[in-house]
Design an enzyme around this catalytic site. Structure first.
Site, short mmCIF file in Angstrom:
data_model
loop_
_atom_site.label_atom_id
_atom_site.label_comp_id
_atom_site.label_asym_id
_atom_site.label_seq_id
_atom_site.Cartn_x
_atom_site.Cartn_y
_atom_site.Cartn_z
N GLU A 176 0.84 -1.22 0.00
CA GLU A 176 0.00 0.00 0.00
C GLU A 176 0.87 1.26 0.00
OE1 GLU A 176 -2.71 -0.44 3.30
OE2 GLU A 176 -4.09 -1.60 2.07
N GLU A 367 -5.35 -8.42 -1.18
CA GLU A 367 -6.03 -8.27 0.11
C GLU A 367 -7.52 -8.01 -0.13
OE1 GLU A 367 -4.49 -5.43 2.93
OE2 GLU A 367 -2.42 -5.91 2.42
C1 BGP Z 1 -4.34 -3.02 5.05
C2 BGP Z 1 -2.98 -3.64 5.38
C3 BGP Z 1 -3.03 -5.04 5.92
C4 BGP Z 1 -4.27 -5.34 6.75
C5 BGP Z 1 -5.53 -4.69 6.19
C6 BGP Z 1 -6.73 -4.87 7.07
O1 BGP Z 1 -4.24 -1.64 5.07
O2 BGP Z 1 -2.20 -3.70 4.19
O3 BGP Z 1 -1.84 -5.23 6.64
O4 BGP Z 1 -4.07 -5.07 8.07
O5 BGP Z 1 -5.32 -3.31 5.98
O6 BGP Z 1 -6.79 -3.80 7.98
P1 BGP Z 1 -6.95 -4.10 9.54
O7 BGP Z 1 -5.95 -5.14 9.87
O8 BGP Z 1 -6.72 -2.81 10.19
O9 BGP Z 1 -8.38 -4.61 9.71
#
Ligand code: BGP
Length: 473
Positions: A176, A367
């Site tokens: 990201e 993701e």
């Molecule tokens: C994204 C990241 C991941 C993951 C995802 C889900 O921004 O790349 O690492 O964490 O978010 O978010 P969260 O874990 O805060 O629910």
């Protein structure tokens, strides 16, 4: 008569799951590992950093993948994964980040991970830097504000490609990368507090990271010639809150702020709208001729995370955003998750079409998933979670991936986020669960770390076995 159910997914579509070292491994100081920015962020992106690791930081042990990786990878294989996305913790390889020589114990750990994946025929998809900048680089150099980070990252990448280049076909340079301006410490290891950070420094940090990403792509052509290098961006379709032209313009400007990273990675130059932003902010980036040459090494594919869409408006009374990192305003037409994230499967089809039309590069969804409060129950004497809500979320999003493929979009694969319960990034909670596998650990640190298959475990195994034919529109 052919009775094989039809599916839009191509035969070689890669199915799997995704995690990140800091959210899954634990063993934060084992095997010679140095501290990373995550070890001093006990409340995730939404909380302050601490001077040193504190016992309430769940990431210090996470779910102990560092010791249990063989058991977990065997469970991924039982679901039929053909790809597994994970990150290499930079501070396992270079504990401080600026050493000349790498830490052999750290390298050996990822050899073991690759051995397990190879044993099960699972393709590794490796994130080189997933919000895990060595803390020493943050505290000594102010992270990516310093041009020195390009050299440290290059040294790190050369070690990775030399050691693993023949075994890893898919690499992502930064997780990201477009979150940098929103989360400078987590995303760019920038120690200067956000409110004290000059925009000149922030945009210079962005430039340094983009150059480092281009350099990784250039180096791979020699050190890992069979590898494909991808960039990784946070995707977030943006809808105008009203049909007013002012809101449409607000959407274009918000979109530009997100899309510039993918534009540079796929076209090799800064787009005109971005140069205008710099002019209007009075920012003069320090760009060398060598930087320009390095940026011209464009990626082989574009990968991205997708969780939600947002709305945007030009009106002054716009409310605060609900996005996981980015701004925007709530979309009144969409339901949200328990953490307030809009649920919008159609948005995934929209972003796949937008990225394909804009960049004409193969796409990889690395993701996507639903963070939810799961309840561990017993069904027929077996502990499980009846996560029909997660099955519905993933089914609806995968149906939209199929629609995009029918639209002519080339999609390489899909790795659901948090294929096993891990520590969340934004809040550092374990109670925000994404997995097909429940991990018995709670936000207060209690639990046995035992693993239990949720209802979605068998469902996803069937999705993979039928290559998406069991999805229901
Ligand atoms: C994204 C990241 C991941 C993951 C995802 C889900 O921004 O790349 O690492 O964490 O978010 O978010 P969260 O874990 O805060 O629910």
């Amino acid at each position: 008569m052919n009775t094989t159910p039809t599916t839009p997914f191509p035969d070689r579509f890669l199915w799997g799951g995704a995690t990140a070292a800091n959210q899954i491994e634990g063993a934060y100081d084992a095997g010679g590992k140095g501290l990373s920015v995550q070890d001093v962020m006990p409340r995730g992106i939404s909380g302050p950093r601490t001077p040193a690791p504190t016992p309430d930081n769940l990431k210090l042990e996470a779910i102990d993948f560092y010791h249990r990786y063989a058991e977990d990878i065997a469970l991924f294989a039982e679901m039929g994964f053909t790809v597994y996305r994970f990150s290499i913790a930079w501070s396992r390889i270079f504990p401080r980040g600026d050493e000349d020589e790498p830490n052999e114990e750290g390298l050996a750990f990822y050899d073991r991970i690759l051995d397990e994946l190879e044993k099960h025929g699972i393709e590794p998809l490796v994130t080189i830097s997933h919000y895990e900048t060595p803390l020493h680089l943050a505290e000594t150099y102010d992270g990516w504000v310093s041009r020195d980070l390009i050299g440290f990252y290059e040294r790190y990448v050369r070690v990775l490609f030399t050691r693993y280049g023949a075994r890893v076909k898919y690499w992502l340079t930064f997780n990201e990368i477009n979150s940098l301006l929103h989360a400078p410490f987590m995303s760019g290891g920038i120690n200067t507090p956000k409110e004290q950070l000059a925009e000149q420094d922030l945009y210079q940090a962005m430039h340094h990271e983009l150059v480092a990403s281009g350099l990784a792509t250039k180096i791979a052509r020699d050190l890992a010639p069979n590898a494909q290098i991808g960039c990784m961006v946070l995707s977030m379709p943006i809808y105008p809150l009203t049909p007013s032209p002012a809101d449409a313009l607000a959407v274009m400007e918000a979109d530009h702020a997100n899309l510039v990273y993918g534009d540079v990675h796929t076209r090799g130059v800064y787009p005109g709208y971005f140069l205008r932003t710099l002019r209007e902010k009075g920012i003069k980036l320090q760009i060398t001729d060598e930087d320009r040459e390095v940026l011209s090494h464009t990626v082989d594919f574009v990968s991205f995370s997708y969780y939600m869409s947002i709305a945007e408006t030009a009106s002054p009374e716009r409310s605060g955003g609900e996005g996981n990192i980015m701004g925007g305003v709530p979309n009144p037409t969409l339901e949200t998750s328990e953490w307030g994230w809009a649920i919008d499967p159609t948005g995934l089809r929209l972003v796949l079409n937008q990225f394909w039309d804009r960049w004409q590069k193969p796409l990889f969804i690395v993701e996507n998933g639903l963070g939810a409060k799961d309840e561990l129950v017993e069904v027929d004497g077996v502990k499980t979670v009846v996560d029909d809500y997660r099955i519905a979320y993933l089914n609806d999003h995968l149906v939209q991936v199929g629609e995009a493929i029918l639209d002519g979009v080339e999609v390489l694969g899909y790795t659901s986020w948090g294929c096993i319960d891990i520590v969340s990034a934004s809040t550092a909670q374990l109670s925000k669960r994404y997995g097909f596998i429940y991990v018995d650990r709670n936000d207060d640190g209690s639990g046995t770390l035992a693993r239990y298959k949720k209802k979605s475990f068998d469902w996803y195994a069937e999705v993979i076995r039928t290559n998406g034919a069991n999805l229901t529109a």
